[in-house]
Design a protein around this motif. Structure first.
Motif, PDB file in Angstrom:
ATOM      1  N   ARG B 258       0.922  -1.077   0.071  1.00  0.00           N
ATOM      2  CA  ARG B 258       0.143  -0.020   0.206  1.00  0.00           C
ATOM      3  C   ARG B 258       0.873   1.226   0.000  1.00  0.00           C
ATOM      4  NH1 ARG B 258      -2.894  -1.846   4.191  1.00  0.00           N
ATOM      5  NH2 ARG B 258      -1.859  -0.445   5.578  1.00  0.00           N
ATOM      6  N   PHE B 263      -2.692   3.752  -3.083  1.00  0.00           N
ATOM      7  CA  PHE B 263      -3.887   3.065  -3.111  1.00  0.00           C
ATOM      8  C   PHE B 263      -4.992   3.967  -3.045  1.00  0.00           C
ATOM      9  CE2 PHE B 263      -7.552   1.173  -1.017  1.00  0.00           C
ATOM     10  CZ  PHE B 263      -7.885  -0.286  -1.977  1.00  0.00           C
ATOM     11  N   GLN B 264      -5.897   4.043  -4.036  1.00  0.00           N
ATOM     12  CA  GLN B 264      -7.027   4.649  -4.278  1.00  0.00           C
ATOM     13  C   GLN B 264      -6.473   6.322  -4.416  1.00  0.00           C
ATOM     14  OE1 GLN B 264      -9.665   3.619  -5.249  1.00  0.00           O
ATOM     15  NE2 GLN B 264     -11.290   5.311  -5.107  1.00  0.00           N
ATOM     16  N   LEU B 265      -6.698   7.100  -3.526  1.00  0.00           N
ATOM     17  CA  LEU B 265      -6.241   8.516  -3.487  1.00  0.00           C
ATOM     18  C   LEU B 265      -4.830   8.622  -2.915  1.00  0.00           C
ATOM     19  CD1 LEU B 265      -9.284  10.623  -2.524  1.00  0.00           C
ATOM     20  CD2 LEU B 265      -8.582   9.814  -4.956  1.00  0.00           C
ATOM     21  N   GLN B 266      -4.349   7.464  -2.158  1.00  0.00           N
ATOM     22  CA  GLN B 266      -3.080   7.505  -1.456  1.00  0.00           C
ATOM     23  C   GLN B 266      -1.865   7.096  -2.369  1.00  0.00           C
ATOM     24  OE1 GLN B 266      -2.465   4.617   1.640  1.00  0.00           O
ATOM     25  NE2 GLN B 266      -0.463   4.983   1.520  1.00  0.00           N
ATOM     26  N   LEU B 267      -1.298   8.277  -2.809  1.00  0.00           N
ATOM     27  CA  LEU B 267      -0.068   8.298  -3.908  1.00  0.00           C
ATOM     28  C   LEU B 267       1.067   7.217  -3.318  1.00  0.00           C
ATOM     29  CD1 LEU B 267      -0.047  11.984  -5.082  1.00  0.00           C
ATOM     30  CD2 LEU B 267      -1.292   9.990  -6.193  1.00  0.00           C
TER      31      LEU B 267
END
Lengths: 402, 304
Positions: B258, B263-267
């Motif tokens: 992760r 992940f998703q909006l986490q760069l």
């Protein structure tokens, strides 16, 4: 004249992650554009969604990227603009056809520069089984009291699971739960912008109350919803085993193909009859221009056309559930899509609260909201504790909240 | 006396393996360790020394996740040691019984899951345990124990144990095979000598066979340890990168994934990701060292 036309012939290449839409582009969008703009040819070259960001970045670095670039919302595209890889399109004529909310996903934080032309949004709400509602004599709920009364009635009858949603994959709880019903509490853009400005906190009643409402959902989600996945929920609903499905409009195409009962949609219920309603009309996809494109003029012609009503109409009808963000009146044929889009006239639009700016740091607010929404539904933590946790996480890195 | 000639052919034969191993194992390993010492500031990579580790262990946002993942990893390992290896040994002891029929069939059947892909295992078990379509609730209902059923993969308190048991189911064939081989290599004479002294049946297993297979059990333990602390696939396939519910199945592998890839909006943050990978490397190294110097040297070996 002939030589001039030959020399003017340019080919524009579009980078995209929407490989599902390849035939739509080839059969409908590109022919329509080329017919109106002789001398410009367009090629749509999508890559796999999961690889798109990485592929695009390396192509841009190597100088081999296409002229037009499909934009992810918010930070992914903003980073490209700040690195000088997407051109500033603030002055593009076609931009006049979009509202500020529509443009917000592809602007600098201060809103001074826009770098992608918005293409489509997805709207949240609830899809319901019309046959089930008729059978049980339930009216479409407009207020929260009616909503829970309807759920209670379906539960009592016992033939249908009242609502099809699981918490296993977590994101539905946040996306179709919290950010679906939440805007009615924090008053859409007003609350969202106040949160970004640091004037409101996640511990404020407007941000905590949706968790308290979600906590009441748990009882109506059916046995074992804790381990129910997203495809499980879709199947339960389309098989006719559940009456209500907390939805995003992107489900329309799939549901139309799967379900053999009539479906309707209702917007997130308001707290008291007559309240202004707010809907999550989330900006999802846009298109921008490679700053190093040698065909800038032709690319701008294309982008202007993306802002036209012709494009809006083709796109929205080919992909019901992906709604045009432009101010044009777009006639859509799909009844379910029409229902979703009709809310734009009755309610105020906003976007998901966590997407702009607030999910840039560590801990990541969007990911934490997933977990918090699940915890609220399961009842493992109180709404107040969840608000306090999210607030302290956000405040740990976001200066306006400190 | 003629000076012995330099044996060029040794170099030639070693070269392919050394080159390949260096290119795909040693170089990436050291590059990851190096990457952990850098960070990115305004799109430029800068050397920050041990700053990433200070964040990882000092910043509660990071350290809480790290200790949670490490604790889960130990639980995952504990379940394997407690369930997988004793069952593996017991099965091997039964299978090595000379009068057991269809031994080869059982052996293959038990070993087959080991060669299946994690994705298939994760998906199949999710379906089996699914509260909606699964056969687990129906089977429990058939024997009147429906009340024991819970949506295990969706409950914080059960999810990790459930996944560990799925992993045990998948990998029980490995200790089975290793112990089975060790048991077969015990000479008949030793057992017969025991029999003469009156040691038969279960006593023969505890007093003769078990001491003789202890080195194999040691090897299995260390393989399990390394495998569990590198685990990632099953959790990712079954629960996704957020390792839900509420990070209750998050292990170092998913935490690293992760962080590294986003992940998703986490760069994605390759530098913090590398710091976690380095920590994983350190933990495994310490574990292996404890085994090699603390345990293996004390195991008595018998030569026949």
């Amino acid at each position: 004249m002939l030589a001039g036309a030959a020399a003017a012939e340019v080919t524009l290449t579009i980078e995209s992650w929407r490989n599902d839409d390849l035939t739509l582009w080839q059969d409908k969008i590109i022919p329509a554009f080329e017919a109106a703009n002789p001398g410009i040819k367009v090629k749509f070259t999508p890559s796999a969604p999961a690889e798109y960001n990485a592929v695009l970045n390396s192509k841009l670095d190597a100088g081999s990227a296409g002229d037009l670039i499909t934009c992810r919302p918010f930070d992914a595209s903003l980073a490209l603009y700040e690195a000088g890889q997407l051109a500033d399109l603030s002055d593009l004529d076609g931009m006049a056809n979009f509202s500020d909310v529509a443009k917000s996903a592809w602007q600098t934080d201060d809103g001074a520069a826009s770098f992608c032309v918005p293409m489509a949004s997805v709207i949240h709400g609830f899809i319901y089984n019309k046959d089930a509602f008729a059978e049980l004599g339930i009216e479409v709920p407009a207020t929260e009291a009616e909503f829970f009364a309807a759920l209670e009635k379906i539960q009592e009858d016992g033939n249908y699971t009242p609502m099809a949603m699981g918490t296993n994959d977590q994101w539905e709880a946040a996306t179709m739960g919290y950010n679906n019903i939440g805007p009615n509490y924090w008053k859409g853009e007003e609350g969202r912008l106040a949160l970004i400005a640091g004037e409101q906190k996640l511990t404020d009643p407007a941000w905590v109350a949706p968790y308290a409402t979600l906590a009441k959902w748990g009882a109506y989600l059916g046995d074992g919803y804790e381990a129910q996945t997203y495809p499980d929920s879709q199947n339960i609903f389309t098989l006719g085993r559940a009456a209500i499905y907390p939805a995003g409009s992107w489900e329309i195409t799939g549901f139309n193909a799967q379900a053999d009962f009539e479906m309707g949609a209702f917007k997130p219920p308001v707290q008291n009859a007559g309240d202004t309603c707010y809907i999550s009309d989330h900006t999802d996809i846009a298109i921008g221009m490679n700053a190093k494109s040698p065909n800038a003029e032709a690319a701008k012609t294309f982008l202007n056309w993306v802002g036209s009503s012709e494009f809006a109409s083709i796109y929205a009808n080919a992909l019901p559930g992906f709604f045009s963000l432009s101010n044009h009146e777009v006639a859509m044929e799909d009844p379910l899509a029409q229902e979703f889009v009709s809310w734009r006239g009755e309610c105020e639009s906003t976007i998901r609260s966590t997407y702009q700016i607030l999910s840039r740091g560590t801990p990541n607010l969007e990911n934490d909201t997933w977990g918090a929404s699940v915890a609220a539904i399961k009842g493992t933590k109180s709404p107040e504790d969840l608000g306090a946790e999210l607030q302290s996480g956000l405040a740990s890195w976001y200066a306006p909240q400190q | 006396m003629q000076k012995p000639r330099f044996k060029w052919h040794i170099l030639v034969f070693l070269a392919p393996a050394v080159l390949v191993y260096t290119a795909i194992m040693i170089f990436p390993l050291f590059n990851t360790l190096r990457l952990a010492l850098f960070s990115e500031v305004d799109q430029v990579r800068v050397f920050v020394g041990l700053e990433n580790f200070r964040t990882l262990f000092g910043d509660p946002n990071w350290s809480e996740q790290f200790w949670n993942a490490l604790g889960n990893n130990f639980w995952f390992f504990f379940i394997h040691m407690l369930v997988q290896n004793p069952i593996g040994i017991a099965l091997a002891a039964i299978l090595s019984h000379p009068r057991l029929r269809y031994a080869a069939l059982y052996r293959s059947a038990i070993f087959v899951p080991t060669i299946l892909s994690f994705v298939i295992i994760g998906f199949a078990w999710k379906l089996i345990l699914s509260p909606i379509w699964g056969i687990a609730p129906d089977m429990l209902k058939a024997i009147g124990l429906k009340s024991l059923y819970a949506p295990w993969l969706g409950k914080e308190e059960y999810a990790l144990t459930t996944l560990a048991l799925i992993s045990v189911w998948q990998f029980v064939g490995i200790p089975l095979m290793l112990i089975y081989a060790a048991l077969l290599s015990i000479p008949e004479e030793v057992l017969e000598a025991g029999e003469v002294d009156g040691i038969t049946g279960a006593a023969a297993f505890w007093k003769i066979k078990l001491p003789l297979i202890l080195p194999s059990i040691g090897i299995i333990s260390i393989l399990t340890f390394v495998g569990n602390f590198n685990a990632f696939d099953l959790i990712y396939a079954a629960q996704g990168a957020l390792a839900g519910p509420d990070f209750s199945t998050d292990i170092l592998g998913t935490f690293m994934y992760r962080t590294f890839f986003g992940f998703q909006l986490q760069l994605g943050d390759p530098h913090m990701g590398s710091a976690i990978a380095t920590a994983m490397f350190g933990i495994i190294l310490i574990g292996v060292c404890i085994y090699l110097f603390g345990i293996q040297t004390r195991l008595r070996r018998y030569q026949f």
